[in-house]
Every structure is written in C-alpha cells, then in structure tokens.
Design an enzyme around this catalytic site. Sequence first.
Site, PDB file in Angstrom:
ATOM      1  N   ASP A 121      36.083 -62.307  61.648  1.00  0.00           N
ATOM      2  CA  ASP A 121      36.782 -61.239  62.344  1.00  0.00           C
ATOM      3  C   ASP A 121      38.279 -61.423  62.069  1.00  0.00           C
ATOM      4  O   ASP A 121      38.709 -62.480  61.591  1.00  0.00           O
ATOM      5  CB  ASP A 121      36.481 -61.328  63.838  1.00  0.00           C
ATOM      6  CG  ASP A 121      37.194 -60.256  64.634  1.00  0.00           C
ATOM      7  OD1 ASP A 121      37.211 -59.106  64.174  1.00  0.00           O
ATOM      8  OD2 ASP A 121      37.759 -60.593  65.696  1.00  0.00           O
ATOM      9  N   ASP A 143      35.731 -63.913  68.094  1.00  0.00           N
ATOM     10  CA  ASP A 143      36.271 -64.319  69.391  1.00  0.00           C
ATOM     11  C   ASP A 143      36.072 -63.317  70.507  1.00  0.00           C
ATOM     12  O   ASP A 143      36.243 -63.650  71.676  1.00  0.00           O
ATOM     13  CB  ASP A 143      37.778 -64.575  69.261  1.00  0.00           C
ATOM     14  CG  ASP A 143      38.569 -63.277  69.191  1.00  0.00           C
ATOM     15  OD1 ASP A 143      38.198 -62.427  68.360  1.00  0.00           O
ATOM     16  OD2 ASP A 143      39.532 -63.117  69.965  1.00  0.00           O
ATOM     17  N   ASP A 200      32.137 -59.190  69.194  1.00  0.00           N
ATOM     18  CA  ASP A 200      31.581 -60.114  68.207  1.00  0.00           C
ATOM     19  C   ASP A 200      30.300 -60.787  68.695  1.00  0.00           C
ATOM     20  O   ASP A 200      29.614 -61.441  67.905  1.00  0.00           O
ATOM     21  CB  ASP A 200      32.606 -61.193  67.856  1.00  0.00           C
ATOM     22  CG  ASP A 200      33.825 -60.627  67.143  1.00  0.00           C
ATOM     23  OD1 ASP A 200      33.637 -59.696  66.335  1.00  0.00           O
ATOM     24  OD2 ASP A 200      34.946 -61.101  67.392  1.00  0.00           O
TER      25      ASP A 200
END
Length: 801
Positions: A510, A697, A701
């Site tokens: 990410d 995080d 996600d």
Amino acid sequence: MISRTDCFHCGETLSPNESFPIIYRQTEQPTCCAGCQAVANTIIQSGLDSYYTQRDKPADRAKPLPDELLAQLKLFDDVSLQASFVLNIDADVREAALILEGISCAACIWLNERHLQTLPGVLSASINYSNHRARVRWDEKQIQLSTILQAIAAIGYRAQPYDQARQEEGWQKQRKSALFRLWVAGLSMMQVMMFSVPVYMSKAGEIAPEWLNLMNWASLALTLPVVLYSATPFYVSSWRDLKRRRTGMDLPVAIGVLAAFTASCYTLITGHGEIYFDSVSMFVFLLLTGRYLEMGARRKAGAATEQLVKLIPAFAHKIDEQGTSEVTVNSLKIGEQILVKSGETIPADGIVRQGSGEVSEALLTGESLAVPKTAGMHVTGGTLNLAAPLHIEITQIGENTRLAAIVRLLDQALAQKPRLALLAEQVSGWFISILLVTAALAWLYWHLHDPVHALPIMVAVLVISCPCALALATPVALTAATGHLAQLGLMVARSPALETMSQITDVMLDKTGTLTHGEPRIQHYIASQSTEENTRRIAASLESASAHPLARAFVQAGAPLAQEIQTYPGGGLSGVVNGVLYFIGHPEFVNRQCAMLMPDAIRHAGGSLVAIASTTEWLGAFIVADTLRADAADAIAALSKAGLRLHLVSGDNNATVQALALSMHIENAVGRATPGDKLAYINTLQQQGRCVLMIGDGVNDAPVLAKANVSMAMGAGVDVAHAAGDMVLLNNQLDRLPKALALAKKTRIIIRQNLAWAIVYNLAALPLAVCGLITPWIASLGMACSSLLVVLNALRLRGKN
C-alpha cells in the site's frame, strides 16, 4: 465395599476412622478428606471423569474452600484490580492472563480447559503447558471473574494474575530439580565405574568370586538412586503417553533403562548372564546431561516473550499533592501521574506532561537510536528513559498496554504448530513404533545366535535411535527465529507464516501509511516577511485547536493556543497571537484578508500550500505533503535486488501512485484501487502460482491482508489491520523487511539441515546398533549429542539486531 487404602483423588493414606466416599463410574471409591471428596465430585459431575484415566500421578491434596478464600476471590471482580491483568476485548468481553498452580501433567491442562469451557459465559480457555500461563475469555454479562476462579479452585487448582516472578520461580525450581537428578546420576556413575573398571581390566578368575560378588552388589546399591530417582522423568513421560494411547520419545529410553537394570538384577541373583549397572548409570547420566543442556538452549531460543514480560518494573514513583511516593505498578490507575527518572524504565503507556529527553525503544521495537520525547508526546511502557526526568500521565495499564499486546502476539504465535512441526511429530510417532519392533526383533535374533549380547544390543537400539532430534528440528528453529524477529521489531502473530515467508515471490504494498508516513509533514518553507521559526510558532498556535488533517503538520509541544479563533470552512481560520490577528489556510483565502499582495514565490508554488499572513503583511507559506519514509527507497531496492516482484496498489489518485512507483523503480503500480480491486489483484497473482506478501496499514487493507499468503501490518496502522496480519512491523521501519525475508530463508535452510541430520543420523545409527557395533553408553551419548546439535544449530538464528 471400599478395598483401597489410599485416597482416590490425591493418593494419601486413608484414615481408618473417617470415610469420605464418592461414586466413580458406578463404583464407590474412598477419599481422605472433605476437600478431596468435593473436588472429585465436582470433576465427575462436570462429565470430566476421564481426567482420572489420563493423569500421570495423583493430584495434590485438596482442601475445602474457606470463607476467607471465597471473599478474597470476590475482590478480583474489582475493575481497578483487573486493570493490571484483564483486557477489555469488547463492551462485555474480557480476557485475563492467569498463572495456574498445581499443574503436574497434560491431563491437568485438559481438565482445567474443559472444566472452564463448560461454564456459561466462558468463551475460550487455553493453557500453555510450558509456563502454565492461561488466557481465559468470558462474557461479563453472564459470568464474573471470581466465579471462574472459584471454579478452578473447586477442582483443586489455584489461579492467580500472571506474575513473571512467579513463573521465574517455577523455572528455577524445575532447573534445580533437573540439576539434582543429573548430579545424583553423575555421582552414581563415577562410583559404579570405580567397581567396574577393575573387572574390565583384570583377567578371568583374577578377582576372587566373593570380592566380585561384593562389587556387583555395591554397584546395584549405587545404581538404585539412578533408576528410582534420576530416571523418573522418563517413566512419567512414557506412562503419560501410553495412557493417551501413543508412543512418546521417552518410551524407548524407559524400556531400555528398566530392561538393562532388571536383567542385571536377575544375573546378580541367579549368577547367569551379564551385569550392566555401569551402562545403566552412564547412559542415564548422559541422557540427563543432554536434556539439561537442551532445556537451557531451548529457553534461550524462546527468551523473546519472557524478555518482554520482564521489561515492566515492579515499582513506580507516583506524583500527588504531597510530592512523590513509591508504589507498586499494579496499583497505578489511568489518569495518575508518575515520575520516571533518568535510567529508569517507563512502567505504563502514557503522555509526557512535563520534561523532555530521549527514550530507548530498542527491546520493544528493535530501533537502536534513541527517540526524542517532549511534552504532549506518547511513551510506551517497557521503554527506557535515557535523559532527563519525565512527568508522565498514565493512559493505559496492564493488559491494555502496547507491551501486553505484543506479548499476546508472541504467545499466539508460539502456541501454533506449523505444518513441518506437525509432520515431524507424526513421523516421530511412527518411527518410535518401528523402533520398538526393530529392538524386539534384534533381541530375538541375538538371543538365538549370541544370548550374551542380546540385551545390550536391544538397549543400544532403543536408545540411539530415539527421534528426539527429529521432533526438535522444526519447533526450536522457529522459536529462535521468532525471537530474532522480535528483536528486529517484527512481531509474528501466526507461526506458520514464517515458514511460508521463505517462499515469497511477490511483495504487494500500500502507499499511504506504508511507503509514506500517512500524515502531512512540512516539506518546504517559502519565506516572505518572517523567519521560518517565527512562522512555525504562530502556525502552531493557530492550528492547535483545529481538527483539519493538515493541522497535524504544525503541532508543537508547548505552543500557546491562539485567542479569538474563527474557522472559515473551505478557506482556513484566524486567531490572535500576541495581540496580532493572523490568518492561515489556502493562499487565496489568506490573500483576501491581507492588504499586501501575495508574493510571486507563493503564487507560483505547486503542491499543497498553507499560507500565513496578518492583515498587513505576508509571513510566508509551507508546502505540506505526505512524505516518503526515510528507509523506503533502500528497502524497495533491496527487495528488488533479492529477485522479488514488487506491486504498488493504492487508493490514491493514479498520477501520484505512478509517479511514486517510477521514482522507486516499482514496475507494477495501480492507483484508485478500492478494497475490492486490491482483493481481485492479489487473487490474480495467486492464480498465477505466485506467493504474495502484502504490507498495509488501514481498514481498507484488512481484506487483502487476510487473503495474502503472508501479511504484514504496519505498527502505526489500525487495530483491524493488526488483527488481519500474520505479522506486525512495530517500528514501521521498512528496512527490516529484507532482513526478515533473509531470516525466513535461513530458517528454512536450518530446519532442512536439522531434519536431514535427524534422518541421516537415525538411518545410520540404527543398523550399527542392530549389528552390535555400538554399546549402550555410546548409544546414549550419540542420542544426547544428536538432540543437542539440532538445538545449537537452531540457535544460530538468534541475533542481536
């Protein structure tokens, strides 16, 4: 009619004048007192009478629960008392960390777990046999903690809040017991060898029969403590396994010891055969030596959890109206303030209210550099204050602290068994069965061809090929690797993930909060009529009361709050600082409030601008953006160099994502990705046979973290991401990722080395023993060295950084 003379529950001798009978499986059985009678009835009425067929030895004598104990247990329902060892999982769900007293075997674990799970409101109960640490989760609406503790006491055990000192005391007791058994066996071995060596060195008939007989009887007397005391752990373990209808690793050893000793006694009495008292004492001594060294090495390998538990001090300096006073850490409450002097460990999570200095988080996160701390900043319990004294307001205590969460992660990881460990256990079970059959056939063959050597050959077969090394090969390596990762600041939540991590082919990342800090930071200052320091100070005063995300970039500890603050939606805000009215926000908004024209340097600047001006002049402007982590570029380069395919998949706009990917040489990048898009992306990779590591995080996600072959949540991420991740990167340092992947590969290599050695050793040693080329004492030395070699090889995975 009661025929037995000992207590059915605890085994103590019955009093002829008192009777406390129970009904066990339609048969009347006696107990010695009202306490044992009550405990036995509780166990039987709970449907747990199988405990009496599974246990290795009688329980401790039970005592009736006195009123004072019941009143004491009621105190544990106090919320303030629970704060140190109870975690609030949900509105009504609680989880307690307890240590159980009275555990003596696996059947005790089974009994307590099953008994607790029958209580209404208890959601789960698990007990670690190695340290007797229990984790019990319950619904506060249905049952109270005191009721749970009473239920444990009702079946003859005691539960206390988990205390590391109590566990350390138990470990020292276990170590001293093992050392004393070893000392007895060693002393006996030396004395027996004093009688045996002259027999071996002399010629036939050189020693008179009466002296030879005397030395043999003396050898028997000296070997008895070895067989009846030193070798007891082998018998207990073997009996436990047999009652569970399985063949354990100590069974061949127990059979070998008893067979050699019994045959030697028979020979001494009848005068026919060989005497092996010296061999019995020697291989018990060698086996116990190997077990003792192995016990210490395994404790070192799994020291990560205990090292973390020890971080919290026992006492703290509490600040009140009278000054400071020393109190126990368990008595601290949220909202109270404490003084942490230089060189002391911070006892709980909190916020610095006064003072500034540096804190070492090395043992907690693996970060070697000291972290500056000033007023308003958070500190974590278990970290070390290096500089000036700090006044800290407590925000979390006990099981709610960050350190307690880390310990739970490690407990969870070490309680799980990876595929290789389960496979090794299954193979060990089958191998022991084959070993027993082989030993029996070897004895039969040699009994028919050379009866004198039949027994020592059978004992050598039983001892030398005991598959201890095979069973230890995987779990010891994984435990050592998990401890090393903890030193790096990477907590393993699920132990099988370490095994899978060595096979990673792709890394999916990410952007926001992973490669970047996930929060706005000042990148550049555009000066006008004021210095950067002065402008930052005024900005901090203005933004202190703002909830806007960009305001976090200007927060400064100790900055005074501006007066007469007024917010302008979509533009910014105004406030009075030192008697002057200032405006902060979008450049166009500020331009409308200031009589001075906007400077060209600000007008033509790109990026997210935050401008500051008074009604008469421009002070300057800041370019604010989410910045890249300092170690991100090096980490990405190292992963790419290791041959891994990298994928940047983010919800940010596509142009930003592509630009970042280009600057970091990431070939695969996707922007504006929804959680569903991320899930589809990882599904595509897995359908291609790729093994994917996902790092993220945020809440968005969590689904893809759960789907990945291995997932890693950033320590600064949200709790739901932590729950979905197999690992948590506590210190958010991406440069630890290549080290972790390298360690996973090294772990896999060492596991394979251990398994290969265990298999090759057994395949080579077994034929040699069957052929009579190995004596029993050499067999015991070989088995001990084989197990120790596996543990020492696994200890190579322990590290200092």
